[in-house]
Design a protein around this motif. Structure first.
Motif, short mmCIF file in Angstrom:
data_model
loop_
_atom_site.label_atom_id
_atom_site.label_comp_id
_atom_site.label_asym_id
_atom_site.label_seq_id
_atom_site.Cartn_x
_atom_site.Cartn_y
_atom_site.Cartn_z
N PRO A 111 0.68 -1.02 0.22
CA PRO A 111 -0.22 0.38 -0.34
C PRO A 111 1.06 0.91 0.42
N VAL A 112 2.10 0.81 0.85
CA VAL A 112 2.78 2.02 0.95
C VAL A 112 3.16 2.47 -1.01
N ALA A 113 3.69 1.76 -1.11
CA ALA A 113 4.64 1.82 -2.75
C ALA A 113 3.54 2.23 -3.62
N LEU A 114 2.27 1.87 -3.74
CA LEU A 114 0.57 2.38 -4.17
C LEU A 114 0.97 3.76 -3.80
N VAL A 115 0.58 4.06 -2.81
CA VAL A 115 -0.03 5.38 -2.68
C VAL A 115 1.30 6.39 -3.55
N TYR A 116 2.62 5.94 -2.48
CA TYR A 116 3.71 7.05 -3.50
C TYR A 116 2.92 6.65 -5.05
N GLY A 117 3.78 5.73 -5.68
CA GLY A 117 3.62 5.22 -7.00
C GLY A 117 2.33 6.46 -8.37
N ILE A 118 1.73 6.71 -6.92
CA ILE A 118 0.27 7.70 -7.74
C ILE A 118 0.58 9.53 -7.38
N MET A 119 1.25 9.32 -6.24
CA MET A 119 1.06 10.74 -5.56
C MET A 119 2.25 11.84 -5.19
N ASN A 120 3.64 11.07 -5.27
CA ASN A 120 4.45 10.94 -5.02
C ASN A 120 4.68 10.84 -2.77
N LEU A 121 3.70 10.98 -2.79
CA LEU A 121 3.96 10.57 -1.05
C LEU A 121 4.36 9.07 -0.22
N VAL A 122 4.71 9.72 0.28
CA VAL A 122 5.76 8.40 1.16
C VAL A 122 4.54 8.50 2.54
N ASN A 123 3.69 7.49 2.41
CA ASN A 123 2.75 7.98 3.63
C ASN A 123 3.32 7.73 5.16
N PHE A 124 3.59 8.10 6.57
CA PHE A 124 3.97 7.92 7.07
C PHE A 124 3.10 7.29 8.07
N ALA A 125 2.22 8.09 8.63
CA ALA A 125 0.92 7.67 8.43
C ALA A 125 0.08 6.85 8.58
#
Lengths: 357, 237, 292
Positions: free
Chosen positions: C24-38
C-alpha cells in the motif's frame, strides 16, 4: 539604521538573531526558575534545529535521522564526564578506556560532537548517495538503528534503563553560548562556498551537477557538520537533564525538531531560530491548557500547528527570508501603513494544476 | 467552438504568453506555428486545463473554462495529443486505446477500438504488447488514436510530426486532413510551417508569446517566413 | 534439512506480512509521490477498531474495523493530503509525518498509553506440525491473507477499468487527467486500497500481538519504508521483492546472531539494507520514471 545594516554587512543576520536570543535569555530568569529552565530547553532546541537546518534546510533533503547524533553526543558526553567512582558502580563492564576517562565539560562537548560527526561520516557513505527521498527514509532507518543500539548495549548505555549521575553543567549561560556559537558556525557554513554549492543543489539538483557541483560530496559534508552540531547539542542536553534514556533521543524529539523547523521555515537560518522560539511559546500555552483538557493537548496542538503551516504557509513563518536590518525596516513601515503583508511567494501559482471541483 | 481572448500565462515571474487572441470555428482546421519557445505548447496546455491563465479568457462553445481541470475539459469534447506523445508505456496498446475512452460510458467502446485498429493496422499487430515497445511513428499513431477514442469535437495536436521520418510526416498530415473531412475541429501546433499553412484554413504565427501574423493560404508563405525569424530555414523543415 | 524448511516457513510468514505492509505504501507513492508515514496509524486505527468491536463476533468485528480504516484513509487524504497535493515529495512526507504524530497522540488521549488487549480465537495460536516443521497459525493466516490480497490486487489492477486508470496515473498523472481520468477519484481509490491493506495488516498484528496500542503503527511503517526503499521507491514488484528479502533477512539474523545481540536484530537488518543501498542506490528494481 541603513548604514548600520551596511556596516554589519553579511553578518547582520546572526547578529540580529543573537540580540533576540540574548534578550530572551536575560529576561527569562525574571520569571523564576521554571522560566529559566524553559529558556535553557529553548536554547538547546535552537542548537538542535539549527543543526538540523544545516543539513535539511540547506540541502533540501528532509532528515528523520538526525536525532540519532543527539543520542550519540549525549551518551558519549555523559560517559566521559560521570565521576570515575560513580561510573564503576553504574557500569562495571565498561571498556577500560572509557571507564578511566574523565574530562571537563568543554572537552566533553567537543569529543561528543566529534564522535557524532564520525558516525555521521560512516552513515553518509551509503546514505549520501541515495536519491533525496530515499535518503530521508534511510536516515529514519539510522534513527531506529541508533535507538536499538542504545537500548540494548547494556554494558555501555545501561540499555533501556536510565543513565544517571551525569554532571549537570548546563546553565543558562552555557546553553546561550552554545546556541550562539552554533548559529554563527552554521551561518558561516551557509555563506561559504560549500554552503553555496549545497544550496544550489537544493534549488536544482541537475543544474547544480551540470555546473560541476558534486552533490553527493556536498551532502556528505553537510551530514558530517550537522552531525557535529547536533552531537554538541546532545552533550549539552544530557548535562542539563542529568538522567536520560534512549527514548529522549527518539521519535518525540525528532518530531519536535522537525515541527520547529517547518513552523519557522526550512529555507532560512532565521526560520530555524524563530521556530524553536515560537514553539516554546506555543508549548507553554498548550501546557496551561492541559490543566483543563488533560495530557496530550501539547502534542496535538503542535501537530495541528505544523499542518496549518504546511497547508497555508509552506515556506514557514519566516517565508524563507533571513532577518536583516532592511527586512526589519520594511516590516515596521508596512505595519504603520497597515497594508497586508505581501509574502515573497506571492507569484501566482501558475504551474499548479487546478483542482477538480 | 474555441475562442481565446487576451490569454496571458506566466511561469513564476516569466511571462510565456502576452495576451494572445484567436478563434477556431466549428469544423475548421487552424494552425499555430512558431519557433521553439514561442509559446505554442503553453497555449495548448492552457486550453487543455494543465496551466491556469494569469489573465484573459478561454471560451469553449460559449463557456469560460479558464479554471477547469484537464479531466473536465476532456468532458467538453476536447482531446489533446501532447508533445512527445506521452502514451502509457506500461499499458498495452489496446489498453492505451481503451483508456482514451475514459470519459465514455456507452457500449460502443469496443467497436471504436476495432475501428481504430482498422484505421491504424500497426496497432492491431501490437495490440497486446506494451506500448513502450513501439517506434516513434507508431507511438504517434497510437497517441492520435487514443485521443480520438474520446470522440472529441475539438482535437488539439502538439507537434505531431516532430522527430518522425519524412514518410511518417506525410502520413500524419494526411491523417489530419482526413480528420478534418470527418468534421473534427482541429487546432494544429507545428514547427513545420509550410505544410501547416498549406493544410490549415488559417494559421497563426506565434513569436515570443505574441501572435505576429495570420496566414490564410500558401500565398502568405513568404510573409510567414519573414515573420518567423527572418526567413530562417525552419519553415521548410 | 527440516531446520532449513522451518526457517523458510518462518521467513514466508514474515515476508507475507511485510508485503502487506509495503504494497500500500508503494501504491500511494506511485500515484501521488507521497511516502505515507501515517500508514502506520491506519493500522493502529484498525487495531482499535478490532478492540472496540471485539465484543461482537470476530468476522463482523474484522469487517467493521476494515470499513473504519478505509474511511479513515479517505478522510486523511481529503483533510491533510489534498490541500498539499502537487507539493514536493519532501513536503508531502513531512505532512504525513505530522498526521502520524497527530493521530498517535489523539489515540493516546482517547485510549491511554496502556495496550488494550483483544481476544482472538485460539485457532490462530495453535501450531500445525508437518514432518517436524512447525507452522504457527499466524503464519498460515499471514500467508493466506497476503496471497488473497496481493492476488486480488493484481487482478484488480489488470482487469478493471479503475485498475487500468491507476496504472496509467502511476506512470504519468497529468496525461491520465488529459484523457479524462478524475484525479480525485484515482487518489481516493488508491487511499481506499491502502486502507484495506492497513486493515488486513492490523488484523494479523492484533492476532500476533494480542493488543492494540497507540504507537503500534511505528514498526510496521518502518518495515514498509525499508522494504519499498530496498526494492526501489515507486516500484510495485520492487516492494514485493524488498518485503521478501526483508523477511528472509530478519529470520536469517535471528538464526545467525548470538543470543545477546538478538534483541537488536532490527538494527542489523536495517544496517544490512543500508549496505545493499551502498551498492544499489536506486534500489533493486528502479522504478520507471515519468517522462517529462
Amino acid at each position: 539604521m541603513q548604514r548600520l545594516g551596511t556596516s554589519l554587512g553579511k553578518i547582520q543576520t546572526p547578529v540580529l538573531l543573537t540580540i533576540v536570543i540574548a534578550a530572551i535569555s536575560l529576561l527569562a530568569p525574571l520569571g523564576g526558575l521554571a522560566m529559566e529552565n524553559r529558556a535553557i530547553v529553548m536554547l538547546i532546541n535552537i542548537a538542535l534545529v539549527v543543526g538540523l537546518y544545516s543539513f535539511a534546510g540547506l540541502s533540501g533533503v528532509l532528515s528523520f535521522g538526525h536525532m540519532s547524533f543527539m543520542g550519540i553526543g549525549a551518551y558519549t558526553g555523559a560517559l566521559i564526564t560521570i565521576p570515575l567512582t560513580a561510573k564503576s558502580a553504574l557500569l562495571p563492564e565498561l571498556p577500560s578506556f572509557i571507564a578511566h576517562a574523565e574530562f571537563s565539560f568543554p572537552i566533553a562537548i567537543l569529543i561528543g560532537g566529534g564522535v557524532a560527526a564520525f558516525v555521521a561520516l560512516v552513515v553518509s557513505l551509503p546514505v549520501a548517495r541515495l536519491p533525496a527521498l530515499a535518503m530521508s527514509l534511510a536516515l529514519f532507518a539510522v534513527l531506529v538503528i541508533a535507538y536499538q543500539v542504545e537500548s540494548n548495549w547494556n554494558s555501555v548505555t545501561r540499555g533501556r534503563q536510565a543513565l544517571f549521575g551525569v554532571p549537570t553543567g548546563t546553565t543558562l549561560g552555557v546553553a546561550l553560548a552554545v546556541a550562539l556559537l552554533v548559529i554563527f558556525f552554521v551561518y558561516g557554513y551557509q555563506e561559504s562556498r560549500f554552503g553555496l554549492r549545497l544550496r544550489a543543489s537544493r534549488e536544482n539538483e541537475l543544474a547544480a551537477a551540470a555546473i560541476g557541483v558534486d552533490v553527493v560530496r556536498e551532502r556528505r559534508i553537510a551530514l558530517v557538520l550537522s552531525g557535529f552540531v547536533i552531537g554538541v547539542a546532545g552533550v549539552v542536553y544530557a548535562q542539563y537533564l542529568g538522567v536520560f534514556t534512549p527514548n529522549d533521543f527518539y521519535l518525540d524529539v525528532t518530531f519536535l525538531t522537525i515541527a520547529m523547523l517547518v513552523i519557522g521555515g526550512t529555507r532560512s537560518l532565521t526560520g530555524a531560530v524563530i521556530g524553536p522560539i515560537l514553539v516554546a511559546v506555543l508549548t507553554y500555552l498548550l501546557q496551561r491548557g492541559e490543566t483543563v483538557t488533560g495530557p496530550g493537548l501539547q502534542q496535538i496542538g503542535l501537530a495541528l500547528a505544523m499542518l496549518a503551516v504546511l497547508i497555508f504557509r509552506p515556506s514557514g513563518l519566516s517565508l524563507g527570508a533571513e532577518l536583516t536590518i532592511s527586512s526589519l525596516r520594511s516590516l515596521v513601515v508596512r505595519g504603520r501603513r497597515r497594508t497586508p503583508s505581501a509574502p515573497a511567494s506571492s507569484a501566482p501559482a501558475q504551474l499548479e494544476v487546478p483542482d477538480e471541483n | 467552438m474555441l475562442r481565446v481572448d487576451s490569454l496571458e500565462v506566466r511561469y513564476g515571474r516569466l511571462t510565456a504568453l502576452h495576451g494572445i487572441s484567436f478563434e477556431v470555428g466549428s469544423g475548421e482546421c487552424v494552425g499555430l506555428i512558431g519557433a521553439n519557445g514561442a509559446g505554442k505548447t503553453t497555449t495548448l496546455s492552457a486550453i487543455a486545463g494543465v496551466l491556469t491563465p494569469a489573465a484573459g479568457t478561454i471560451e469553449l462553445e460559449g463557456a469560460i473554462v479558464n479554471r477547469e481541470a484537464p479531466e473536465a475539459i476532456v468532458r467538453r469534447g476536447v482531446a489533446l495529443v501532447p508533445e512527445g506523445r506521452r502514451i502509457f508505456t506500461t499499458l498495452s496498446v489496446e489498453e492505451n486505446l481503451r483508456i482514451g475512452a475514459s470519459i465514455r460510458g456507452d457500449d460502443e467502446i469496443a467497436a471504436d477500438v476495432e475501428r481504430m485498429m482498422e484505421r491504424f493496422p500497426v496497432l492491431r499487430r501490437y495490440a497486446g504488447t506494451h506500448a513502450g515497445k513501439l517506434s516513434g511513428g507508431e507511438q504517434q499513431q497510437l497517441a492520435i488514436a487514443r485521443a480520438l477514442m474520446s470522440r472529441p469535437r475539438l482535437l488539439l495536436l502538439d507537434e505531431p510530426s516532430l522527430g518522425l521520418a519524412p514518410l511518417m510526416v506525410d502520413l500524419v498530415f494526411d491523417l489530419v486532413a482526413q480528420l478534418r473531412e470527418e468534421g473534427i475541429t482541429i487546432l494544429l501546433v507545428e514547427q513545420n510551417g509550410r505544410r501547416t499553412v498549406e493544410l490549415a484554413d488559417r494559421t497563426y504565427v506565434l513569436a515570443s508569446g505574441s501572435i505576429v501574423l495570420t496566414a490564410t493560404g500558401p500565398e502568405d508563405l513568404g510573409e510567414v517566413e519573414r515573420a518567423y525569424f527572418g526567413g530562417d530555414a525552419a519553415v521548410e523543415a | 534439512m527440516t531446520e532449513i524448511i522451518q526457517h523458510l516457513v518462518d521467513a514466508a510468514g514474515l515476508a507475507s506480512l511485510y508485503a502487506l505492509l509495503a504494497l500500500p505504501v508503494a501504491l500511494v507513492y506511485g500515484i501521488m509521490n507521497l511516502v505515507n508515514f501515517a500508514h502506520g496509524e491506519l493500522i493502529m486505527i484498525g487495531a482499535y477498531g478490532l478492540f472496540i468491536f471485539a465484543a461482537i463476533t470476530l468476522p463482523l468485528a474484522a469487517f467493521l474495523a476494515l470499513v473504519i480504516v478505509v474511511l479513515a484513509a479517505l478522510a486523511m487524504e481529503r483533510a491533510a493530503f489534498r490541500p498539499v497535493r502537487g507539493s514536493s515529495p519532501e513536503t508531502l512526507l513531512v505532512t504525513s509525518f505530522a498526521v502520524s504524530f497527530l493521530l498517535q497522540n489523539a489515540a493516546l488521549m482517547i485510549f491511554g498509553s496502556r495496550p488494550k488487549s483483544v481476544e482472538t480465537p485460539s485457532l490462530f495460536s495453535q501450531t500445525v506440525t508437518i514432518g517436524g516443521v512447525h507452522i504457527e497459525g499466524v503464519t498460515i493466516l499471514s500467508v493466506g491473507l497476503a496471497v488473497i490480497c496481493i492476488g486480488g490486487l493484481v487482478i484488480f489492477m489488470k482487469r478493471t477499468a479503475f485498475g487500468m486508470a491507476m496504472r496509467a496515473a502511476a506512470e504519468d498523472f497529468t496525461m491520465a487527467r488529459l484523457v479524462g481520468i478524475r484525479a480525485n477519484a484515482v487518489i481516493s481509490g488508491t487511499f481506499a486500497i491502502s486502507g484495506v491493506g492497513a486493515g488486513v495488516a492490523a488484523f494479523i498484528l492484533v492476532v500476533q500481538g494480542g493488543s492494540a496500542f497507540a504507537t503500534m503503527g511505528l514498526t510496521p511503517v518502518i518495515i514498509a519504508f525499508v522494504a519499498t526503499m530496498m526494492g526501489g521507491l515507486g516500484s510495485f514488484s520492487g516492494a514485493l521483492i524488498g518485503a521478501a528479502l526483508l523477511g528472509a533477512g530478519t529470520v536469517a539474523f535471528d538464526v545467525l546472531l548470538p543470543t545477546q545481540l538478538r534483541s537488536s536484530r532490527e538494527a542489523f537488518v536495517y544496517g544490512a539494507v543500508l549496505v545493499v543501498l551502498l551498492i544499489r542506490p536506486q534500489g533493486l528494481v528502479p522504478a520507471r520514471r515519468e517522462r517529462v
